[in-house]
Design an enzyme around this catalytic site. Structure first.
Site, PDB file in Angstrom:
ATOM      1  N   HIS A   1     -20.938   2.115  -2.049  1.00 47.49           N
ATOM      2  CA  HIS A   1     -20.300   1.649  -3.280  1.00 47.49           C
ATOM      3  C   HIS A   1     -21.150   2.041  -4.486  1.00 47.49           C
ATOM      4  O   HIS A   1     -21.683   1.200  -5.205  1.00 47.49           O
ATOM      5  CB  HIS A   1     -20.056   0.149  -3.188  1.00 47.49           C
ATOM      6  CG  HIS A   1     -19.237  -0.223  -1.999  1.00 47.49           C
ATOM      7  ND1 HIS A   1     -17.865  -0.127  -1.976  1.00 47.49           N
ATOM      8  CD2 HIS A   1     -19.605  -0.619  -0.756  1.00 47.49           C
ATOM      9  CE1 HIS A   1     -17.423  -0.475  -0.781  1.00 47.49           C
ATOM     10  NE2 HIS A   1     -18.459  -0.767  -0.016  1.00 47.49           N
TER      11      HIS A   1
ATOM     12  N   HIS B   1     -16.173   5.973  -6.408  1.00 45.12           N
ATOM     13  CA  HIS B   1     -16.016   5.715  -4.980  1.00 45.12           C
ATOM     14  C   HIS B   1     -14.734   4.957  -4.683  1.00 45.12           C
ATOM     15  O   HIS B   1     -14.048   4.458  -5.571  1.00 45.12           O
ATOM     16  CB  HIS B   1     -17.215   4.925  -4.444  1.00 45.12           C
ATOM     17  CG  HIS B   1     -17.287   3.517  -4.940  1.00 45.12           C
ATOM     18  ND1 HIS B   1     -17.835   3.185  -6.153  1.00 45.12           N
ATOM     19  CD2 HIS B   1     -16.870   2.347  -4.398  1.00 45.12           C
ATOM     20  CE1 HIS B   1     -17.769   1.884  -6.338  1.00 45.12           C
ATOM     21  NE2 HIS B   1     -17.171   1.337  -5.279  1.00 45.12           N
TER      22      HIS B   1
ATOM     23  N   ASP C   1     -13.065   1.777  -2.368  1.00 45.15           N
ATOM     24  CA  ASP C   1     -13.228   0.576  -1.550  1.00 45.15           C
ATOM     25  C   ASP C   1     -12.098   0.560  -0.527  1.00 45.15           C
ATOM     26  O   ASP C   1     -10.912   0.509  -0.905  1.00 45.15           O
ATOM     27  CB  ASP C   1     -13.108  -0.697  -2.395  1.00 45.15           C
ATOM     28  CG  ASP C   1     -14.317  -0.979  -3.252  1.00 45.15           C
ATOM     29  OD1 ASP C   1     -15.292  -0.214  -3.169  1.00 45.15           O
ATOM     30  OD2 ASP C   1     -14.273  -1.963  -4.008  1.00 45.15           O
TER      31      ASP C   1
ATOM     32  N   HIS D   1     -13.436  -3.789   3.149  1.00 39.52           N
ATOM     33  CA  HIS D   1     -14.532  -4.235   2.277  1.00 39.52           C
ATOM     34  C   HIS D   1     -14.441  -5.734   1.964  1.00 39.52           C
ATOM     35  O   HIS D   1     -15.455  -6.420   1.859  1.00 39.52           O
ATOM     36  CB  HIS D   1     -14.504  -3.409   0.990  1.00 39.52           C
ATOM     37  CG  HIS D   1     -15.672  -3.580   0.078  1.00 39.52           C
ATOM     38  ND1 HIS D   1     -16.958  -3.790   0.518  1.00 39.52           N
ATOM     39  CD2 HIS D   1     -15.745  -3.567  -1.287  1.00 39.52           C
ATOM     40  CE1 HIS D   1     -17.776  -3.888  -0.513  1.00 39.52           C
ATOM     41  NE2 HIS D   1     -17.073  -3.761  -1.622  1.00 39.52           N
TER      42      HIS D   1
ATOM     43  N   HIS E   1     -10.336  -8.248  -5.636  1.00 41.95           N
ATOM     44  CA  HIS E   1     -10.638  -7.502  -4.413  1.00 41.95           C
ATOM     45  C   HIS E   1      -9.970  -8.157  -3.204  1.00 41.95           C
ATOM     46  O   HIS E   1      -9.370  -7.480  -2.353  1.00 41.95           O
ATOM     47  CB  HIS E   1     -12.154  -7.478  -4.173  1.00 41.95           C
ATOM     48  CG  HIS E   1     -12.886  -6.349  -4.826  1.00 41.95           C
ATOM     49  ND1 HIS E   1     -13.473  -6.463  -6.058  1.00 41.95           N
ATOM     50  CD2 HIS E   1     -13.150  -5.089  -4.394  1.00 41.95           C
ATOM     51  CE1 HIS E   1     -14.069  -5.319  -6.375  1.00 41.95           C
ATOM     52  NE2 HIS E   1     -13.890  -4.463  -5.380  1.00 41.95           N
TER      53      HIS E   1
END
Length: 268
Positions: A82, A86, A88, A92, A217
């Site tokens: 990370h 990049h 994810d 993750h 996230h």
């Protein structure tokens, strides 16, 4: 991939493989009518990395003329998954979801939507983009279709590679005082409801810097939606009409991976 663009590319690639264009003459360029825009920051000594992760390290192991008379150079790499521009993978932040290696290219491409939230982020560097911003974008540009790639333009890539300006803090080993924009969990849920293929942002995280639970996230990962972070050059991409192509290093069990991101933008 957008069905219309896929058909165009497939047809022109097939014609090229036969050594002919539409008129049976010179091979056709499958990207004719588009220009490629690189949306990636370079990996080098200035690469911004998550403060608790390992920075990008590029160690020279060979450099110069060899006894056989040829030139040879080689390096070894060490860095966090990370780090820099990049991807994810859903694993993750969601147990049992896809790793980098399990993602298909179809999940990492699609009609590109750029949501411009610079004004709100300039006013508040910890801004969490609300779902209302996505409603406003649709009111101006039309519905966001399932399978789209939605990237948020905060303007933060202009601060790269100044770590202090970009992250809000340059204390090595600590992520306790970070300040940069992200999106709210409600906006993440909105994207899940639209069944987008991939999303991303031009900051270090899809969650705002002060977040400690990484709620956006969690919402996106639970729905299997990959995330692109530290995206560059979104000022070159229109709000609609481009197409995203993301190519992460295929780390089989990876929770993330360095990624080369590009956009196909209509020429002219």
């Amino acid at each position: 991939m957008d069905a219309r663009l896929a058909i165009v590319l497939a047809g022109t690639l097939a014609a090229s493989s036969l050594g002919c264009g539409p008129s049976g003459g010179v091979p056709t360029d499958p990207l004719e009518g588009f220009r490629l825009v690189d949306l990636s920051h370079a990996f080098d000594d200035s690469t911004v990395f998550w403060p608790t992760g390992r920075p990008f390290e590029h160690h020279r192991t060979a450099w110069g003329a060899q006894p056989g008379g040829f030139w040879y150079s080689a390096y070894e790499l060490q860095f966090s998954e990370h780090c820099g521009t990049h991807l994810d993978a859903p694993i993750h932040f969601a147990e049992g979801q896809a790793t980098v290696g399990a993602l298909t290219l179809d999940q990492l491409s699609g009609p590109l939507v750029v949501v411009d939230v610079r004004a709100a982020c300039e006013a508040d560097r910890d801004h969490a983009v609300p779902a209302a911003a996505l409603d406003a974008h649709e009111a101006e540009f039309g519905p966001i279709a399932a399978g789209a790639a939605v990237l948020f333009r905060t303007g933060w890539s202009d601060r790269w590679p100044d770590t202090l300006a970009y992250l809000g803090d340059d204390t090595a080993g600590s992520a306790d005082n970070l300040h940069f924009p992200g999106i709210s969990p409600e906006a993440a849920a909105w994207l899940v409801g639209r069944a987008v293929a991939v999303t991303g942002i031009d900051t270090a995280s899809i969650d705002p810097g002060p977040s400690t639970d990484f709620a956006a996230h969690q919402v996106l990962a639970a729905a299997g939606i990959p995330i692109l972070e530290n995206v560059a050059s979104l000022q070159q991409i229109p709000a609609r009409g481009a197409h995203l192509l993301a190519f992460p290093m295929k780390i089989g069990a990876g929770s993330g991976a360095p990624c080369r991101i590009a956009a196909l933008v209509p020429a002219g």
